[in-house]
Design an enzyme around this catalytic site. Sequence first.
Site, mmCIF file in Angstrom:
data_model
loop_
_atom_site.group_PDB
_atom_site.id
_atom_site.type_symbol
_atom_site.label_atom_id
_atom_site.label_comp_id
_atom_site.label_asym_id
_atom_site.label_seq_id
_atom_site.Cartn_x
_atom_site.Cartn_y
_atom_site.Cartn_z
ATOM 1 N N CYS A 53 0.834 -1.214 0.000
ATOM 2 C CA CYS A 53 0.000 0.000 0.000
ATOM 3 C C CYS A 53 0.866 1.260 0.000
ATOM 4 O O CYS A 53 0.549 2.253 -0.667
ATOM 5 C CB CYS A 53 -0.927 0.022 1.217
ATOM 6 S SG CYS A 53 -2.071 -1.368 1.251
ATOM 7 N N ARG A 136 -7.886 -4.538 -3.116
ATOM 8 C CA ARG A 136 -7.467 -3.362 -3.914
ATOM 9 C C ARG A 136 -8.474 -3.175 -5.049
ATOM 10 O O ARG A 136 -8.299 -3.712 -6.149
ATOM 11 C CB ARG A 136 -6.062 -3.571 -4.469
ATOM 12 C CG ARG A 136 -5.027 -3.746 -3.377
ATOM 13 C CD ARG A 136 -3.623 -3.960 -3.890
ATOM 14 N NE ARG A 136 -2.820 -4.545 -2.841
ATOM 15 C CZ ARG A 136 -2.285 -3.873 -1.814
ATOM 16 N NH1 ARG A 136 -2.437 -2.565 -1.738
ATOM 17 N NH2 ARG A 136 -1.606 -4.506 -0.884
#
Length: 236
Positions: A53, A136
């Site tokens: 991330c 995601r």
Amino acid sequence: MDNQNNTISMPRIGEKAPSFKAVTTQGEINFPEQYEGSWVILFSHPADFTPVCTSEFMTFATMEEKFEKANTKLVGLSVDGLYSHIAWLRTIKEKINYKGMKDVEVKFPLIEDITMEVATKYGMMMPGESNTKAVRAVFVIDPKGIIRTIIYYPLSLGRNFEELYRVVIALQTADAFSVATPADWQPGDDVIVPTAGSCGTAKERMENKKDMTCYDWFFCTKKLDKDTVLKTVLKK
Ligand code: BEZ
């Protein structure tokens, strides 16, 4: 949530983006209403202070200006709280030097979603992957608030942000020129003209190709130069 069947409904391409109000690192937002007139990429990430991330946020933040020129705003989300978001973004700016990116300031809003309300609404929670982290997910939403593209990646796989940029430019090109874009299309490549809708048009296409290249009656392309595309989709 559909309680009877215990299924979760997810927004689909071509539908209005579900509305929500949320607290973000840039203040409250009213989504998608306040973004009317702009393209938006709404994306989720699994958790703050995690490596994939972090690499994604640094990459996206360094491309924000490029997306802004394509009239596209970025909005992130995870099921972490606001203070975690703030601390993580401060750490990114102050400490992380990754692949030549440093001092990176994330200026786009990052939604806090501890209740998972927004993540659930957008189908970002996938229990087979994780019960506690969003996958995601990427939603590309047009200036009228319609979902135009949805892409999902699992927890371990960082996204390709050049591909997300290509998606935005390709969608805008399709809208502006009434064309479709073939595999791996990039601005400057030939575009696909709508398939002939009648026998007469199909015949004419094959006999009198004008400015087209026809591989068969249903598969014709034409030139669309890069400057024309970029002049149309990019702000000065
Ligand atoms: C990461 O961003 O590195 C990550 C987050 C959740 C699970 C696995 C990896």
